[in-house]
Design a protein around this motif. Structure first.
Motif, short mmCIF file in Angstrom:
data_model
loop_
_atom_site.label_atom_id
_atom_site.label_comp_id
_atom_site.label_asym_id
_atom_site.label_seq_id
_atom_site.Cartn_x
_atom_site.Cartn_y
_atom_site.Cartn_z
N SER A 308 56.88 38.12 38.18
CA SER A 308 57.29 38.19 39.58
C SER A 308 57.28 39.62 40.11
CB SER A 308 58.70 37.60 39.75
OG SER A 308 59.66 38.38 39.07
N MET A 309 57.43 40.60 39.23
CA MET A 309 57.39 42.00 39.67
C MET A 309 55.98 42.58 39.67
SD MET A 309 60.68 44.09 38.23
CE MET A 309 60.07 43.97 36.56
N LEU A 310 55.18 42.27 38.64
CA LEU A 310 53.95 43.02 38.38
C LEU A 310 52.66 42.28 38.69
CD1 LEU A 310 54.91 44.72 34.99
CD2 LEU A 310 55.07 45.67 37.30
N LEU A 311 52.67 40.96 38.82
CA LEU A 311 51.40 40.24 38.96
C LEU A 311 50.62 40.67 40.20
CD1 LEU A 311 49.46 38.17 37.85
CD2 LEU A 311 50.73 36.39 39.07
N PRO A 312 51.20 40.72 41.40
CA PRO A 312 50.40 41.18 42.55
C PRO A 312 49.91 42.62 42.39
CG PRO A 312 52.38 40.06 43.30
CD PRO A 312 52.54 40.27 41.83
N ALA A 313 50.75 43.48 41.80
CA ALA A 313 50.33 44.86 41.58
C ALA A 313 49.16 44.93 40.61
CB ALA A 313 51.51 45.69 41.07
N LEU A 314 49.21 44.15 39.53
CA LEU A 314 48.11 44.13 38.57
C LEU A 314 46.83 43.61 39.22
CD1 LEU A 314 49.98 42.78 35.41
CD2 LEU A 314 49.17 45.12 35.80
N TYR A 315 46.94 42.59 40.06
CA TYR A 315 45.76 42.05 40.74
C TYR A 315 45.15 43.11 41.66
CZ TYR A 315 42.91 38.88 43.54
OH TYR A 315 41.86 38.27 44.19
N ILE A 316 46.01 43.83 42.39
CA ILE A 316 45.49 44.88 43.28
C ILE A 316 44.81 45.98 42.49
CG2 ILE A 316 46.21 46.68 44.90
CD1 ILE A 316 48.46 44.79 45.79
N ALA A 317 45.44 46.41 41.39
CA ALA A 317 44.88 47.50 40.59
C ALA A 317 43.54 47.10 39.98
CB ALA A 317 45.86 47.91 39.51
N VAL A 318 43.45 45.89 39.45
CA VAL A 318 42.22 45.46 38.79
C VAL A 318 41.09 45.31 39.79
CG1 VAL A 318 41.15 43.54 37.56
CG2 VAL A 318 43.35 44.41 36.81
N THR A 319 41.36 44.64 40.91
CA THR A 319 40.29 44.38 41.88
C THR A 319 39.89 45.62 42.66
OG1 THR A 319 41.96 43.67 43.49
CG2 THR A 319 40.92 41.96 42.15
N THR A 320 40.77 46.64 42.71
CA THR A 320 40.47 47.84 43.50
C THR A 320 39.91 48.97 42.66
OG1 THR A 320 42.28 47.24 45.00
CG2 THR A 320 41.42 49.49 45.16
N TYR A 321 40.51 49.20 41.46
CA TYR A 321 40.14 50.38 40.67
C TYR A 321 39.55 50.06 39.30
CZ TYR A 321 43.07 52.88 44.05
OH TYR A 321 43.61 53.39 45.19
N HIS A 322 39.88 48.94 38.73
CA HIS A 322 39.53 48.70 37.32
C HIS A 322 38.75 47.40 37.16
CE1 HIS A 322 42.50 51.88 36.62
NE2 HIS A 322 43.37 51.16 37.33
N GLN A 323 37.68 47.24 37.94
CA GLN A 323 36.89 46.01 37.85
C GLN A 323 36.25 45.85 36.48
OE1 GLN A 323 36.52 48.38 40.13
NE2 GLN A 323 36.59 47.53 42.23
N GLU A 324 36.01 46.95 35.75
CA GLU A 324 35.35 46.85 34.45
C GLU A 324 36.19 46.12 33.42
OE1 GLU A 324 37.88 50.51 34.52
OE2 GLU A 324 36.40 49.58 35.87
N MET A 325 37.48 45.92 33.68
CA MET A 325 38.36 45.24 32.73
C MET A 325 38.23 43.73 32.82
SD MET A 325 41.84 47.51 32.96
CE MET A 325 42.52 46.60 31.58
#
Length: 515
Positions: A308-325
């Motif tokens: 509930s705390m981190l899922l939206p933040a993780l989605y934003i980080a992956v789709t914006t900066y870390h697509q290679e993951m």
């Protein structure tokens, strides 16, 4: 009695009419003030008066246990019928209610009437009696509204503090359960009760609770939230440092663990201190069902809190900066969904989260008959329409929806609110710095949590700092069987830190089939 009335106490007058006039004057001629003047055959030369506030008393109690005995009283021959001693004769021989107390000041008499007591005055006496006739319309004991369980007691606190104390005493049937009453609020004079288990509680924490309550100086206390903000250790923190509940069994369990409970008249929500972070993930039902099932559900709660705390933040980080993951197939699918979306991932997530928060608040404030329907239909219609209009992607709707569902898993609403607020901070950091921003935010959050205290008990105890007593950590992430729980959970200076003498299971008696 509050500090102001202690400084200027007005003594009662020997004149009955002077006392009645003073009472009426202090109540400002209120229409709900009832004054009944009468005489009795036992003392025909002495006028008596019964004074009370309509709506705060039980009318049948006054008629049957106070008025009838007084009007038809037959005092013993040796009983005095004049002067100060007549009040003693009335208390000992006539009034038949359970609790009768003598008062000698106008302020004590007025406070008793405001508490639902009946005032008995006699002409020629500078003293009066307050008789317990508390009553009036009150809410009956019903199921808890915010903390429901499938297995366990199905009754909760009400707004009457006497009823709430009796509910706790029905569970802990021991004289070691001590109750101390306080008056807080210059105008409301609210009753605040402190409950603790003598012989178990940490005396230092108990004295600190008394000190913090005595320092409260406010004109009124309408709910236990007033008390919570005054006595909590840290004001500027999102994390709750006091437990609150409307369940008597939860309060009883806290008292057995060495905590102190605070009940406030006029609210069904009780406060408990001290506490730690891990207590907010424990439900009363955990201790009523099998330990393995309770442990599994508790681990799910911890995982849901992180999601509930981190899922939206993780989605934003992956789709914006870390697509290679991401796996190639998933990356192509997300890229296809975001084709035509006019907003970056951070703005898209903020729009969806704010929309869901508005829907959540609207569902709470709307009438119960239509609130759930509006919130569910609104979420479905808005989500589908937003995806079809190309404002947000379908993946973002799934992330926000699962995040909201995970937030509802929290057994304590104040901890759920904490995760909702922190979620926005993590989203902003992820949108600016990616995974590095999330890592920095989590690090600062953990540093802040380890600095918190709840009445001197470390907030992250027993994990940080490590427990002084071995075994305290065993009931943190999983629920041990009851026979293995030896120590009480909090690291305090308890007089009796052990629940039971050892952690061994009682040996089962094996019966042989052979004679």
């Amino acid at each position: 009695m509050n500090k102001q009335t202690q400084n200027a106490l007005t003594p009662l007058s020997p004149s009955l009419h002077a006392n009645v006039k003073a009472v009426r004057s202090r109540f400002g001629g209120s229409s709900d003030l009832v004054v009944r003047l009468f005489r009795s055959d036992a003392a025909p030369d002495r006028e008596l008066a019964v004074v009370y506030v309509d709506g705060l008393v039980n009318a049948s109690t006054i008629n049957e246990s106070i008025m009838e005995p007084l009007m038809g009283m037959a005092l013993p021959e040796h009983a005095p019928r004049k002067g100060e001693k007549m009040i003693d004769a009335l208390r000992g021989c006539v009034v038949s209610v359970g609790s009768v107390r003598e008062v000698r000041t106008l302020d004590e008499a007025l406070q008793g009437m405001a508490d639902g007591l009946c005032l008995i005055l006699a002409d020629g006496s500078a003293a009066a009696l307050t008789a317990d006739a508390n009553g009036g319309d009150q809410r009956a004991v019903t199921n808890p509204q915010t903390q429901t369980v499938i297995r366990g007691p199905q009754y909760g606190f009400v707004e009457n503090i006497r009823t709430n104390i009796s509910l706790v005493r029905r569970i802990i049937r021991s004289p070691n359960l001590h109750v101390q009453m306080h008056k807080i609020g210059r105008q409301t004079n609210s009753n605040v009760a402190v409950l603790y288990l003598h012989g178990v509680v940490d005396e230092g924490i108990l004295k600190e609770v008394y000190r913090r309550l005595a320092d409260i100086d406010i004109d009124g206390v309408l709910e236990s939230g007033y008390i919570e903000e005054f006595i909590q250790d840290e004001t500027f923190t999102l994390f709750p440092t006091l437990l609150n509940t409307e369940r008597p069994d939860t309060v009883a369990a806290a008292l057995l663990e060495g905590r102190v409970a605070v009940l406030v008249d006029g609210t069904p929500i009780a406060l408990m201190a001290p506490t730690n972070f891990f207590t907010f993930f424990q439900s009363p039902e955990d201790f009523y069902q099998r330990y393995d099932i309770a442990s599994f559900v508790r681990i799910i709660r911890y995982a849901a809190f992180i999601v509930s705390m981190l899922l939206p933040a993780l989605y934003i980080a992956v789709t914006t900066y870390h697509q290679e993951m991401l796996p190639t197939t998933l990356l192509i699918s997300l890229a296809a969904q975001r084709e035509g979306i006019p907003f970056p991932g951070l703005i898209e997530a903020l729009l969806m989260e704010l929309t869901f928060e508005v829907l959540r608040e609207a569902g709470l404030r709307m009438p119960r008959a239509i609130g759930p329907a509006i919130s569910i239909v609104g979420a479905l219609v808005l989500g589908q329409s937003a995806v079809q209009a190309g404002i947000v992607s379908a993946g973002m709707v799934i992330v926000v929806s699962f995040t909201a569902i995970s937030n509802f898993v929290m057994p304590e609403s104040n901890m759920a609110a904490t995760s909702r607020i922190l979620r926005f901070a993590f989203m902003l950091m992820a949108g600016m710095l990616g995974f590095f921003g999330i890592f920095i935010s989590v690090l600062f959050m953990l540093i802040h949590m380890t600095s918190l205290r709840s009445f001197g008990v470390p907030y992250m105890s027993p994990m940080a700092p490590g427990p002084k007593k071995q075994g305290l950590w065993r009931d943190v992430f999983v629920r041990l069987p009851w026979w293995a729980v030896v120590l009480r959970p909090l690291d305090m200076k308890l007089r009796n830190p052990k629940r039971r003498p050892n952690g061994r299971k009682p040996a089962a008696q094996r019966h042989s089939d052979n004679p």
